[in-house]
Scaffold this active site. Sequence first.
Site, PDB file in Angstrom:
ATOM      1  CB  CYS A 364      25.148  11.390  37.780  1.00 13.46           C
ATOM      2  SG  CYS A 364      24.547  10.475  39.189  1.00 13.46           S
ATOM      3  NE  ARG A 393      24.537   9.900  48.238  1.00 13.10           N
ATOM      4  CZ  ARG A 393      25.202   9.081  47.433  1.00 13.10           C
ATOM      5  NH1 ARG A 393      25.577   7.896  47.881  1.00 13.10           N
ATOM      6  NH2 ARG A 393      25.492   9.446  46.197  1.00 13.10           N
ATOM      7  CD  GLN A 411      29.643  11.402  45.072  1.00 16.47           C
ATOM      8  OE1 GLN A 411      28.904  12.115  44.416  1.00 16.47           O
ATOM      9  NE2 GLN A 411      29.441  10.099  45.199  1.00 16.47           N
ATOM     10  CG  ASP A 413      30.501  12.521  40.762  1.00 12.07           C
ATOM     11  OD1 ASP A 413      30.861  11.439  40.285  1.00 12.07           O
ATOM     12  OD2 ASP A 413      29.388  12.702  41.287  1.00 12.07           O
ATOM     13  CG  HIS A 415      29.078  12.193  35.433  1.00 14.59           C
ATOM     14  ND1 HIS A 415      29.150  13.078  36.497  1.00 14.59           N
ATOM     15  CD2 HIS A 415      28.534  11.055  35.926  1.00 14.59           C
ATOM     16  CE1 HIS A 415      28.639  12.502  37.575  1.00 14.59           C
ATOM     17  NE2 HIS A 415      28.264  11.277  37.255  1.00 14.59           N
ATOM     18  CE  LYS A 499      28.333  -0.729  42.660  1.00 16.33           C
ATOM     19  NZ  LYS A 499      28.065   0.104  43.852  1.00 16.33           N
ATOM     20  CG  HIS A 545      28.005   7.504  36.421  1.00 13.87           C
ATOM     21  ND1 HIS A 545      27.091   8.363  37.002  1.00 13.87           N
ATOM     22  CD2 HIS A 545      27.339   6.885  35.408  1.00 13.87           C
ATOM     23  CE1 HIS A 545      25.932   8.253  36.375  1.00 13.87           C
ATOM     24  NE2 HIS A 545      26.056   7.364  35.409  1.00 13.87           N
TER      25      HIS A 545
END
Length: 672
Positions: A364, A393, A411, A413, A415, A499, A545
């Site tokens: 992000c 991570r 991910q 992902d 946005h 979320k 997100h």
Amino acid sequence: MTPIPIFYTSNFQRLKAAEVHYIFYKMIEITLPDGSVRKYESGVNSLDVAKSISEGLARKIIAAKVDGEIWDATRPLTKDASVQLLSFQDDGGKYAFWHSSAHLLAEAIEALYPGVKFAIGPPIENGFYYDIDLPEGKTIGLKELEALEKKMIELARQKNPYIRKEISKADAIAYFQEKGDEYKLELLEDLEDGTITFYEQGGFTDLCRGPHIPNTGLIKAVKLLNVAGAYWRGDESRQTLTRIYGITFPKAKELKQYLAMLEEAKKRDHRKLGAELELFMFSEKVGMGLPIWLPKGAALRDRLQDFLKQEQMRRGYQLVATPHIGHKNLYVTSGHYEKYGEDSFQPINTPKEGEEFMLKPMNCPHHCEIFAHKPHSYKELPIRLAEFGTVYRYEQSGELHGLSRVRSFTQDDGHIFCTPDQLKTEFLNVLDLTMMVFRKMGFTDFTAQISLRDPEKPEKYIGSKENWEAAEKAIIEATQEVGLPTVTELGEAAFYGPKLDFMVKDALGRSWQLGTIQVDYNLPERFQLEYVGADNQKHRPVMIHRAPFGSLERFISVLIEHTAGKFPLWLMPEQYAILPVSDRFGDYATKVQQELAAADIRGYVDNRNETLGRKIRDTELKRIPIMLILGEKEAEEGSISVRIQGVEDGDKGSMPVADFIAFFQELLAKEG
């Protein structure tokens, strides 16, 4: 008013005088989930409320949710409250049941292993565990679990009540000092006086917040599943403890069903099937938690990505790509570094002194920088960015588990940067995309968890109260509009915004957290993101997100176990296997394969020097959905003999290749 003594145990048995609670006589209002309001005398408990409705209901109630918090069913209610009565079928009921079972396990351990020291014993998603420090020279292995199970059943049959006691910190410390239990003493260091409770059942007392079921007699079936090692407080430098896992049920048949499900789950374990189907691997030389995709797995992964890419582009997304690393200042600006620090960020050494780069733990902040690189008008919004971004991570080695818990994952992902007026419409569009993805993959049973901030802990979050309220309202209204079943959890929000997490049930009835959608007013603020509105003034966009898969690794792990490796036909890396009955038909098999490849149908020729029976068995083990058998008749006629796996009328007989191609397209169309 005259104080009325209320005796607080599971069935109002008499307590010592010191345990008597005096509550002034008054009436309180209890609001039930259907909106009805009932009046009771102060000091009534949730079990009494259930009895006032019906004795049959009361027999099922083992706990209650009071103003959103799970309580003992026997804990007195002294003020107006909203009360939801919980049975074992409710998540909160299971929580209390398995929490109580952990205490029962501890009581059994203490009876069989005097001098044992106790750490923590929480309920988990399926069952519970207790971490213990055994006396010197004592060990517990799988053989010893049977004796512990028998002791637990023996103690359960005593029907001892779980008694909650409020206790001062000084008295709690004195108790565990006398007992010599340093783990409980360390836990007490973090607790404030006036907030400490003990629970007692039979001859066992534990430091515990609760909640618990009324008495041990409700626990009818016990199975201790495993023994493992665990570091005290997850710290590898601390004492290694013995962790005992178990599960319990109020009925023996429920345990029998659960154990049968476990056996089926072992067969479906994505680690086992991933190796058998040659999808992915791990290498100690590469590093723990770093998956390597083999050709078939990479093909599966690519098809998932291609499917979502096409769907996103149809919905107006723009595809981007960002680096695998970022400067530390990027994550300081976003606030992630402060909140997660060393838990998520792994530094990268560079030759330049003082230069700090990090492996990318999230996408992000990079997407915020993409939005910020040029000015925007309100006429351009919404801007929808999407990326299959690999992030890193550092998970603890003991927490790594196949593809479902890794250190490197990709991910899906996305946005969305939009105006406040566009927020609800965009959120509804993302909801539609996410639910479409789940249904396409065969997940038809799912609910969503609305994760909100904890108003009692504002220090956990960034941003203004007004922004949080607007973001939370948008999520709640959108889910209500589409009729999506939801549960709400306080304190589970991300630090920058609320979320919506999707909980998907697989073929075995297990729930998995997969896709997520988050509303964020705060990162646009931190990155100073702006657009020029219709009033010719600068405004902050709102950021959504979203990741329908969540991560490809975790999603694929769940998909493998849900389907037992029998993926939808459109997703299969290999959709058919051609099985020549002998080497004489190898050339014809190659010709058929080429015709099918031209029709975009994927498969291979099994030209091994094996019997047809062996080839069929091996094809079944590989979960290949379609077998095409070629012999002399097929070669002469220019046809193929078609067999479909896993269906009653799977033998489709012989047909020309062109007819099979049409038949195959029909099968694909049925999958949607």
